[in-house]
Design an enzyme around this catalytic site. Sequence first.
Site, PDB file in Angstrom:
ATOM      1  N   HIS A 140       1.011   5.017  -1.228  1.00 36.42           N
ATOM      2  CA  HIS A 140       0.303   5.819  -0.224  1.00 36.42           C
ATOM      3  C   HIS A 140       1.092   5.998   1.059  1.00 36.42           C
ATOM      4  O   HIS A 140       0.506   6.144   2.138  1.00 36.42           O
ATOM      5  CB  HIS A 140      -1.061   5.188   0.071  1.00 36.42           C
ATOM      6  CG  HIS A 140      -1.988   5.177  -1.104  1.00 36.42           C
ATOM      7  ND1 HIS A 140      -2.595   6.320  -1.560  1.00 36.42           N
ATOM      8  CD2 HIS A 140      -2.381   4.186  -1.934  1.00 36.42           C
ATOM      9  CE1 HIS A 140      -3.349   6.019  -2.617  1.00 36.42           C
ATOM     10  NE2 HIS A 140      -3.225   4.725  -2.875  1.00 36.42           N
ATOM     11  N   ARG A 144     -13.069   0.276  -2.705  1.00 38.51           N
ATOM     12  CA  ARG A 144     -11.806   0.982  -2.979  1.00 38.51           C
ATOM     13  C   ARG A 144     -10.601   0.142  -2.527  1.00 38.51           C
ATOM     14  O   ARG A 144      -9.582   0.083  -3.214  1.00 38.51           O
ATOM     15  CB  ARG A 144     -11.844   2.339  -2.288  1.00 38.51           C
ATOM     16  CG  ARG A 144     -10.648   3.252  -2.460  1.00 38.51           C
ATOM     17  CD  ARG A 144     -10.355   3.627  -3.879  1.00 38.51           C
ATOM     18  NE  ARG A 144      -9.303   2.791  -4.432  1.00 38.51           N
ATOM     19  CZ  ARG A 144      -8.755   2.946  -5.634  1.00 38.51           C
ATOM     20  NH1 ARG A 144      -9.146   3.907  -6.440  1.00 38.51           N
ATOM     21  NH2 ARG A 144      -7.812   2.145  -6.048  1.00 38.51           N
ATOM     22  N   CYS A 157      -7.603  -1.379  -4.909  1.00 38.23           N
ATOM     23  CA  CYS A 157      -6.189  -1.116  -4.622  1.00 38.23           C
ATOM     24  C   CYS A 157      -5.388  -2.412  -4.698  1.00 38.23           C
ATOM     25  O   CYS A 157      -4.301  -2.434  -5.268  1.00 38.23           O
ATOM     26  CB  CYS A 157      -6.033  -0.495  -3.236  1.00 38.23           C
ATOM     27  SG  CYS A 157      -5.906   1.300  -3.277  1.00 38.23           S
ATOM     28  N   CYS A 167       0.856  -1.201   0.000  1.00 34.09           N
ATOM     29  CA  CYS A 167       0.000   0.000   0.000  1.00 34.09           C
ATOM     30  C   CYS A 167       0.888   1.246   0.000  1.00 34.09           C
ATOM     31  O   CYS A 167       0.616   2.229  -0.691  1.00 34.09           O
ATOM     32  CB  CYS A 167      -0.875   0.057   1.256  1.00 34.09           C
ATOM     33  SG  CYS A 167      -1.972  -1.352   1.464  1.00 34.09           S
TER      34      CYS A 167
END
Lengths: 276, 204
Positions: A189, A233, A237, A185
Amino acid sequence: MRKPRILGALCAITSLGIAHAQTAEVDHAKADAEFAKFRAEMEDSNPAELFELKGEELWKVKRGPKSVSLAESCDLGLGVGKVEGAYVQMPRYFADANAVMDAERRIVWCMVEKQGFKFADIAKKPFQGANDTNPPEITSLVTFVAGHSRNMKFAVPLKDPKVKEIWEIGKEITNYRAGPYDFSCNTCHGSDGKRIRMQNLPNIGTHEGAVKGVMGWPGYRMTGGVMLTHQWRMNDCFRQQRFPEPKYASDTVTALLTYMTANANGAVYKGPGIKR
Amino acid sequence: MTKKIILAALAAPCLAASLPVQADAAYRGKAIETIKRDFQPRGQADLDRLAEDGLQTICNRTGNNPPEYIAKRLEADQMAAVKYPADGKLMGDWKKGEKLAQSGRGFTWSDKPGLPVGGNCYNCHQISPKETAFGTVGPTLLHFGKLRGNTPETQKYVYSKIFNAKAHNVCSDMPRFGHVDALKPEQIKDLVALLLDPESPVNK
């Protein structure tokens, strides 16, 4: 009235997109500002509201093999049937399920345990696809519940050690690099001010980034005209991370939502929104 | 002889134990258990993708910042596995490279399985001045060859960097395109040309 406005807005957003690709980087911030303005204009005819209304009906009506309503059986953490402020205080720990659950997972739990629906049936198609006319019922229910936290502050009960533990696990999941491209992730991010192509990437480990990450979900997505939840979402991802698919309403997704939402604690939730 | 074996057996866990563990080991363990439980295969994305290889483990355990002696050793291992084209030429066709750089397709569960896949370059890098929709996860590559020339050493550097970014920076964010057989040598050569050919718009 609603339809022409949405159409006009769609045209505006489409031309915005074309201009976007052709102009230089400096225009990026301008385009973002335009979208924010457009989003504000849409507020009184937000398509998400249609699904709030649908969800409200689904919440109140007696349904399922046990023929009970969620309104008379489902506790979202603040008492049976109470939806006001529930969304911004989830994920939270539910003793009856002995698990930390986000809003979507909790509603699914109620549909299974209280109304008698089969989990496998709900999990078969949990999100609206590009060719589906309507989102699944669960999406409308989540949108309804989320709408009743509009203008309230996120307040995930992080003082609860059970919630804190899931937050820690969520944090570790964001660090976990694997798969053919070594992505986690945090590859996208985990730091400030990054983009993929023209898409801004919020740093979900910071308060500011987490606020950007949670705001506007559930959201009506202009691309494809579909209504989608924050669970969706997370699913998408992982697709882009080149991972296999997270099971619907699983601990992994709850952990990520716990991490991100608690990091946004204190920020005012604007309600179900509009996404590009 | 026996002594040596015992020493070797002792050395491996000692090495792991001496790592500065940034990730909280207990929570990391629970995170991995959770991940192992919670995924299902879809399309081409099988569950084996959830397992870490040795390098990923070290990066994950150290917050992408292993001690230098470990980083150097791992980088050398990765570099040793870089395969160069049989004909010895490292620069291909920059026009093909530009096309490849544009595509972000490949390896997701919604992509068609198999090769070829896109280079994903513009997702993260500024490259040609003509493409303004570029990402910023990686550094700008605008004027890459103009600034550095295209000597054989530079060509070799760029080729090996695209083949396996971890050979140069062990926990780099960049995928190992050649190492995982995502890009073929011919494709990597075209990307090298995109960055280094004086005729490429990157260097105009």
